[in-house]
Design a protein around this motif. Structure first.
Motif, PDB file in Angstrom:
ATOM      1  N   ASP A 107       1.029  -1.315  -0.371  1.00  0.00           N
ATOM      2  CA  ASP A 107      -0.079   0.046   0.332  1.00  0.00           C
ATOM      3  C   ASP A 107       0.432   1.604  -0.012  1.00  0.00           C
ATOM      4  O   ASP A 107       1.949   1.423   0.457  1.00  0.00           O
ATOM      5  CB  ASP A 107      -1.022  -0.492   1.332  1.00  0.00           C
ATOM      6  N   VAL A 108       0.327   2.604  -0.378  1.00  0.00           N
ATOM      7  CA  VAL A 108       1.044   3.202  -0.703  1.00  0.00           C
ATOM      8  C   VAL A 108       1.022   4.707  -0.419  1.00  0.00           C
ATOM      9  O   VAL A 108      -0.279   4.589   0.513  1.00  0.00           O
ATOM     10  CB  VAL A 108       1.099   3.965  -2.434  1.00  0.00           C
ATOM     11  N   PHE A 109       1.684   5.417   1.236  1.00  0.00           N
ATOM     12  CA  PHE A 109       1.626   5.759   1.375  1.00  0.00           C
ATOM     13  C   PHE A 109       0.246   7.348   1.253  1.00  0.00           C
ATOM     14  O   PHE A 109       1.310   7.998   0.545  1.00  0.00           O
ATOM     15  CB  PHE A 109       2.660   6.364   2.613  1.00  0.00           C
ATOM     16  N   VAL A 110      -0.672   7.441   1.632  1.00  0.00           N
ATOM     17  CA  VAL A 110      -1.705   9.005   0.474  1.00  0.00           C
ATOM     18  C   VAL A 110      -0.759  10.199   1.626  1.00  0.00           C
ATOM     19  O   VAL A 110      -1.323  10.421   3.348  1.00  0.00           O
ATOM     20  CB  VAL A 110      -2.918   8.374   0.729  1.00  0.00           C
ATOM     21  N   PHE A 111      -0.041  10.774   0.943  1.00  0.00           N
ATOM     22  CA  PHE A 111       0.243  12.237   2.039  1.00  0.00           C
ATOM     23  C   PHE A 111      -1.345  13.194   2.235  1.00  0.00           C
ATOM     24  O   PHE A 111      -2.069  13.068   1.148  1.00  0.00           O
ATOM     25  CB  PHE A 111       1.192  13.365   0.828  1.00  0.00           C
ATOM     26  N   LEU A 135       9.087   4.041   5.699  1.00  0.00           N
ATOM     27  CA  LEU A 135       9.038   3.520   4.369  1.00  0.00           C
ATOM     28  C   LEU A 135       8.609   3.681   3.377  1.00  0.00           C
ATOM     29  O   LEU A 135       9.816   3.706   2.123  1.00  0.00           O
ATOM     30  CB  LEU A 135       7.734   2.433   5.202  1.00  0.00           C
ATOM     31  N   VAL A 136       8.332   4.368   3.069  1.00  0.00           N
ATOM     32  CA  VAL A 136       8.353   5.701   1.981  1.00  0.00           C
ATOM     33  C   VAL A 136      10.302   6.321   2.018  1.00  0.00           C
ATOM     34  O   VAL A 136      10.440   6.066   0.331  1.00  0.00           O
ATOM     35  CB  VAL A 136       7.613   7.212   2.330  1.00  0.00           C
ATOM     36  N   LEU A 137      10.609   6.971   2.984  1.00  0.00           N
ATOM     37  CA  LEU A 137      12.284   7.771   3.060  1.00  0.00           C
ATOM     38  C   LEU A 137      12.915   6.573   2.473  1.00  0.00           C
ATOM     39  O   LEU A 137      14.224   6.809   2.028  1.00  0.00           O
ATOM     40  CB  LEU A 137      12.047   8.165   3.813  1.00  0.00           C
ATOM     41  N   SER A 138      13.299   5.101   3.310  1.00  0.00           N
ATOM     42  CA  SER A 138      13.918   4.309   2.881  1.00  0.00           C
ATOM     43  C   SER A 138      13.797   3.933   1.418  1.00  0.00           C
ATOM     44  O   SER A 138      15.688   3.335   0.951  1.00  0.00           O
ATOM     45  CB  SER A 138      13.719   2.776   3.478  1.00  0.00           C
ATOM     46  N   LYS A 142      10.287   4.513  -5.177  1.00  0.00           N
ATOM     47  CA  LYS A 142       9.649   3.483  -5.347  1.00  0.00           C
ATOM     48  C   LYS A 142       7.635   4.293  -4.822  1.00  0.00           C
ATOM     49  O   LYS A 142       6.650   3.847  -5.192  1.00  0.00           O
ATOM     50  CB  LYS A 142       9.857   2.250  -5.063  1.00  0.00           C
ATOM     51  N   PHE A 143       7.594   4.532  -3.688  1.00  0.00           N
ATOM     52  CA  PHE A 143       6.724   4.588  -2.895  1.00  0.00           C
ATOM     53  C   PHE A 143       6.567   5.976  -2.802  1.00  0.00           C
ATOM     54  O   PHE A 143       5.486   6.361  -2.360  1.00  0.00           O
ATOM     55  CB  PHE A 143       6.867   4.340  -0.607  1.00  0.00           C
ATOM     56  N   ARG A 144       7.641   7.489  -3.328  1.00  0.00           N
ATOM     57  CA  ARG A 144       6.184   8.971  -3.160  1.00  0.00           C
ATOM     58  C   ARG A 144       5.365   8.717  -4.323  1.00  0.00           C
ATOM     59  O   ARG A 144       5.885   8.099  -4.922  1.00  0.00           O
ATOM     60  CB  ARG A 144       8.019   9.005  -2.975  1.00  0.00           C
ATOM     61  N   GLU A 145       4.496   9.408  -3.556  1.00  0.00           N
ATOM     62  CA  GLU A 145       3.570  10.269  -4.422  1.00  0.00           C
ATOM     63  C   GLU A 145       3.813  11.043  -5.878  1.00  0.00           C
ATOM     64  O   GLU A 145       5.559  11.426  -5.098  1.00  0.00           O
ATOM     65  CB  GLU A 145       2.657  11.108  -3.341  1.00  0.00           C
ATOM     66  N   GLU A 146       3.483  11.324  -6.440  1.00  0.00           N
ATOM     67  CA  GLU A 146       3.746  11.985  -7.141  1.00  0.00           C
ATOM     68  C   GLU A 146       3.735  13.727  -7.119  1.00  0.00           C
ATOM     69  O   GLU A 146       3.154  13.553  -6.022  1.00  0.00           O
ATOM     70  CB  GLU A 146       3.049  11.671  -8.538  1.00  0.00           C
ATOM     71  N   ASN A 147       4.670  14.628  -7.860  1.00  0.00           N
ATOM     72  CA  ASN A 147       5.419  15.628  -7.048  1.00  0.00           C
ATOM     73  C   ASN A 147       4.657  16.119  -5.633  1.00  0.00           C
ATOM     74  O   ASN A 147       4.540  17.025  -5.505  1.00  0.00           O
ATOM     75  CB  ASN A 147       3.832  16.652  -7.330  1.00  0.00           C
ATOM     76  N   ARG A 148       5.184  14.838  -5.199  1.00  0.00           N
ATOM     77  CA  ARG A 148       5.953  14.990  -3.559  1.00  0.00           C
ATOM     78  C   ARG A 148       7.219  15.232  -3.337  1.00  0.00           C
ATOM     79  O   ARG A 148       7.827  13.892  -3.716  1.00  0.00           O
ATOM     80  CB  ARG A 148       5.416  14.341  -2.813  1.00  0.00           C
ATOM     81  N   SER A 149       7.681  15.976  -2.801  1.00  0.00           N
ATOM     82  CA  SER A 149       9.730  16.240  -2.657  1.00  0.00           C
ATOM     83  C   SER A 149       9.613  15.530  -1.338  1.00  0.00           C
ATOM     84  O   SER A 149       8.732  15.272  -0.532  1.00  0.00           O
ATOM     85  CB  SER A 149       9.931  17.640  -2.515  1.00  0.00           C
ATOM     86  N   ARG A 150      11.226  15.196  -1.482  1.00  0.00           N
ATOM     87  CA  ARG A 150      11.492  14.564   0.045  1.00  0.00           C
ATOM     88  C   ARG A 150      11.641  15.496   0.828  1.00  0.00           C
ATOM     89  O   ARG A 150      11.068  14.689   2.296  1.00  0.00           O
ATOM     90  CB  ARG A 150      13.048  13.849  -0.256  1.00  0.00           C
ATOM     91  N   GLN A 151      11.441  16.373   0.975  1.00  0.00           N
ATOM     92  CA  GLN A 151      11.837  17.995   2.080  1.00  0.00           C
ATOM     93  C   GLN A 151       9.934  17.806   2.384  1.00  0.00           C
ATOM     94  O   GLN A 151      10.175  17.656   4.021  1.00  0.00           O
ATOM     95  CB  GLN A 151      11.718  18.802   1.824  1.00  0.00           C
ATOM     96  N   GLU A 152       9.043  17.604   2.008  1.00  0.00           N
ATOM     97  CA  GLU A 152       7.791  16.966   2.663  1.00  0.00           C
ATOM     98  C   GLU A 152       7.687  16.197   3.737  1.00  0.00           C
ATOM     99  O   GLU A 152       7.231  16.410   4.215  1.00  0.00           O
ATOM    100  CB  GLU A 152       6.618  17.058   0.971  1.00  0.00           C
ATOM    101  N   TYR A 153       7.916  14.725   3.531  1.00  0.00           N
ATOM    102  CA  TYR A 153       8.147  13.764   4.280  1.00  0.00           C
ATOM    103  C   TYR A 153       9.028  14.560   5.347  1.00  0.00           C
ATOM    104  O   TYR A 153       8.564  13.696   5.818  1.00  0.00           O
ATOM    105  CB  TYR A 153       8.155  12.626   3.249  1.00  0.00           C
TER     106      TYR A 153
END
Length: 259
Positions: A107-111, A135-138, A142-153
C-alpha cells in the motif's frame, strides 16, 4: 524384548554357517560396545558400529550438558531459560515485522492534504504514520507520491516525531541530522526506556552468589548483570524496598546511582 549383544573388534570366523569370535585373538586394546538387536542393520554390517558410536556420542553430549547445568546456580538456570525464551520471541517478532513490512509495502502511503497536516490525530495514528513515512523514505523513488518532494515527507516526519515523543522542534531537527533515519526511532525509543536498577556486591563482606540467593528468598527478581562483571546484579522487580533490606543495611551491596 530386544536381545542384548556385544560387538568385539577382533578376528571372526564362520563355522557351520554361524559367526564366532577367535578368543585367542582378543587383547586389552579391543573395544567393547554394547547395544541391542534393534540397532543392527542386517543389510549393512558396517552400520552396526556407526549406529552404536552415534548413540554413544549423543549420550556423551547430553551428559556433559546436564553436568554443566548442574554446576549453575538456580538464578543462572532461570536466566538461561529466559534468554532462550527471549531469543525465540525476538525471532517471532522479526518474522512478524517482516510480514508487516511486506503488507505495508503493498500500500502506498497517501500524503495528507495541506489543510489536514496540522489536524490533531490520535497517538496510535501518529505512530503508524511515522512508520509509513520511514518506509517511503527508505525507498523514495518507489513509494513516493508524484509531485511530492523528499523535504515534504521529512517535514511531516519531524512534526510527527515531536508530537509522539514530546520533543521540541529544535532538538528533534538536531537528532535527525545526527542519526540516520533508520536508527533514529531505535534511539528515541531506547531513550524513553527507564534504566534498570543495578546493585554492586561488596566482595569484602559477601559473595555475589550468596547475596543473590538471600535477595531471592526475600522476593527480589534479579540476574547477574553480565559476563563482564563479577559483582553486579540487575534487579527487575522486588516485593521489598531494595534500599532497605537487612543485606543493604549490613553493607553487603550498594545501589548504583542513576545519573
Amino acid at each position: 524384548m530386544p536381545l542384548n549383544f556385544v560387538i568385539v573388534s577382533g578376528e571372526r570366523e564362520e563355522e557351520n554357517g554361524l559367526e564366532s569370535f577367535d578368543e585367542d585373538g582378543l587383547s586389552d586394546d579391543d573395544d567393547y560396545l554394547a547395544g541391542t538387536l534393534d540397532d543392527v542393520d542386517s543389510s549393512n554390517e558396517s552400520g552396526i558400529e556407526d549406529t552404536i558410536l552415534k548413540k554413544k556420542k549423543t549420550s556423551t553430549k547430553k551428559r556433559k550438558a546436564e553436568e554443566s547445568d548442574d554446576d549453575l546456580l538456580p538464578i543462572e538456570k532461570a536466566a538461561k531459560k529466559l534468554k532462550a525464551a527471549k531469543k525465540k520471541e525476538d525471532a517471532e517478532a522479526n518474522e512478524e515485522m517482516k510480514m508487516q513490512i511486506n503488507v505495508a509495502s503493498q500500500d502506498v502511503f497517501v500524503f495528507p492534504a495541506s489543510d489536514k497536516i496540522d489536524e490533531h490525530i490520535p497517538i496510535p495514528e501518529v505512530e503508524q504514520r511515522i512508520k509509513d513515512i520511514l518506509l517511503v523514505l527508505s525507498n523514495f523513488n518507489k513509494f513516493r507520491e508524484e509531485n511530492r518532494s523528499r523535504q515534504e515527507y521529512t517535514d511531516l516526519l519531524l512534526k510527527d516525531l515531536c508530537t509522539y515523543f514530546s520533543y521540541n522542534t529544535f532538538l528533534m531537527e538536531k537528532m535527525m541530522h545526527l542519526f540516520p533515519l533508520e536508527d533514529l526511532m531505535s534511539f528515541l525509543e531506547a531513550s524513553e526506556t527507564p534504566r534498570p536498577v543495578t546493585i554492586r556486591t561488596n566482595s569484602l563482606k559477601t559473595r555475589r552468589r550468596d547475596l543473590a540467593q538471600a535477595l531471592i528468598n526475600r522476593g527480589v527478581n534479579l540476574d547477574p548483570i553480565g559476563n563482564w562483571s563479577k559483582v553486579g546484579l540487575v534487579v527487575y522487580n522486588s516485593t521489598v524496598p531494595i534500599g532497605a533490606t537487612p543485606e543493604y543495611l549490613a553493607g553487603h551491596y550498594m545501589l548504583q546511582v542513576k545519573i
